[in-house]
Design an enzyme around this catalytic site. Structure first.
Site, PDB file in Angstrom:
ATOM      1  N   THR A  16       0.821  -1.281  -0.054  1.00 29.32           N
ATOM      2  CA  THR A  16      -0.054   0.081  -0.041  1.00 29.32           C
ATOM      3  C   THR A  16       0.865   1.316   0.165  1.00 29.32           C
ATOM      4  O   THR A  16       0.678   2.280  -0.816  1.00 29.32           O
ATOM      5  CB  THR A  16      -1.061   0.025   1.170  1.00 29.32           C
ATOM      6  OG1 THR A  16      -1.889  -1.232   1.222  1.00 29.32           O
ATOM      7  CG2 THR A  16      -1.547   1.330   1.413  1.00 29.32           C
ATOM      8  N   LYS A  37      -8.584  -0.417  -5.132  1.00 30.37           N
ATOM      9  CA  LYS A  37      -8.304  -1.487  -4.330  1.00 30.37           C
ATOM     10  C   LYS A  37      -9.172  -2.600  -4.871  1.00 30.37           C
ATOM     11  O   LYS A  37     -10.159  -2.747  -4.875  1.00 30.37           O
ATOM     12  CB  LYS A  37      -8.471  -1.336  -2.849  1.00 30.37           C
ATOM     13  CG  LYS A  37      -8.266  -2.407  -1.799  1.00 30.37           C
ATOM     14  CD  LYS A  37      -6.751  -2.745  -1.678  1.00 30.37           C
ATOM     15  CE  LYS A  37      -6.437  -3.671  -0.699  1.00 30.37           C
ATOM     16  NZ  LYS A  37      -4.986  -4.140  -0.765  1.00 30.37           N
ATOM     17  N   THR A  41     -10.033  -6.194   2.459  1.00 28.94           N
ATOM     18  CA  THR A  41     -10.595  -6.982   3.733  1.00 28.94           C
ATOM     19  C   THR A  41      -9.979  -6.588   4.931  1.00 28.94           C
ATOM     20  O   THR A  41      -9.127  -5.717   4.940  1.00 28.94           O
ATOM     21  CB  THR A  41      -9.794  -8.455   3.536  1.00 28.94           C
ATOM     22  OG1 THR A  41      -8.553  -8.606   3.623  1.00 28.94           O
ATOM     23  CG2 THR A  41     -10.229  -9.137   2.341  1.00 28.94           C
ATOM     24  N   GLY A 110      -3.493  -5.001  -5.389  1.00 27.54           N
ATOM     25  CA  GLY A 110      -4.101  -6.426  -5.087  1.00 27.54           C
ATOM     26  C   GLY A 110      -4.316  -6.653  -3.543  1.00 27.54           C
ATOM     27  O   GLY A 110      -4.091  -5.768  -2.798  1.00 27.54           O
ATOM     28  N   ALA A 111      -4.730  -7.657  -3.081  1.00 22.36           N
ATOM     29  CA  ALA A 111      -4.816  -8.078  -1.624  1.00 22.36           C
ATOM     30  C   ALA A 111      -3.879  -9.331  -1.561  1.00 22.36           C
ATOM     31  O   ALA A 111      -3.944 -10.314  -1.835  1.00 22.36           O
ATOM     32  CB  ALA A 111      -6.262  -8.594  -1.186  1.00 22.36           C
TER      33      ALA A 111
END
Length: 242
Positions: A16, A37, A41, A110-111
């Protein structure tokens, strides 16, 4: 490069903050920027997410999310446990493409890592990048173990014929150990792509004005910065083993 997908080699690698630095450098270069994003989560309704944090640090950028789930889990798992619809890679691609019609640059964050699952069908950020035909920037850690995870990520990107733009070290320690110093030279080799930046540890804790001022100095010209990979690699090279 209207859309750039940013992934990590895992969680907590500085993805981030790196996204914010890339956004800040692009804004400083006069480009209009949006940050998407793919799946947020671990954040409840009304709470500050990663896209909002990027905007706080980077300045005048558009911040958006495709989906949000309250538990800090992989998006597919978080969606299932919350009883909410999962985010599909095509939805991420469509949202990014729409933002690209209104901005010079769209950063899709991404996550976690590249193959973290979004849905029950196994959709991932890599699938969204394929739909977009977008290059991918990989954020890696500095220390021991990063060569393996970086090479695995790079191999997956190549297997999908995706363009790996380069690698950024998301958090560089004030006192790097031997592994970190050696990894500066080794990361581009295992990735088959250039090192495009190094962010100092704690960069995300800087005041926004200072962050924006310093961000171009952490990134290579390919990312609208002025950081010199060759000079940094030479500076960090440890003495040869006797």
């Amino acid at each position: 490069m209207p859309v750039l997908v940013i992934t990590g080699t895992g969680t907590e690698v500085g993805k981030t903050v790196t996204t914010a630095a890339v956004a800040a450098a692009a804004v400083a270069a006069g480009r209009s920027v949006a940050v998407l994003k793919a799946a947020q989560t671990g954040v409840g309704p009304g709470e500050h997410g990663d896209a909002a944090e990027t905007a706080r640090l980077a300045g005048p950028v558009t911040a958006a999310e495709t989906a949000r789930y309250p538990e800090p889990l992989a998006p597919g798992t978080a969606a299932r446990r919350s009883g909410r619809a999962p985010v599909r890679p095509l939805e991420v691609a469509e949202a990014a493409a729409k933002l690209a019609t209104e901005h010079d640059l769209v950063l899709v964050e991404g996550a976690g890592g590249l193959l973290v699952r979004f849905d029950e069908a196994g959709g991932t950020l890599a699938d969204a990048a394929q739909s977009l035909r977008a290059p991918v920037l990989v954020v890696a850690s500095a220390g021991l173990g990063t060569l393996n995870t970086t090479e695995l990520t790079a191999r997956e990107l190549r297997s999908r014929s995706l363009d790996l733009l380069g690698v950024v070290i998301g958090s560089w320690p004030a006192e790097p150990d031997l592994a970190a110093r050696c990894n500066v030279a080794d990361l581009p080799l295992v990735a088959g792509a250039p090192l495009l930046g190094v962010l100092p540890d704690g960069a995300g804790a800087l005041a926004p004005a200072r962050f924006r001022d310093q961000a171009p100095g952490w990134l290579a010209p390919r990312l609208h910065g002025r950081w010199n990979a060759e000079a940094f690699t030479e500076e960090q090279a440890p003495p040869s083993f006797p």
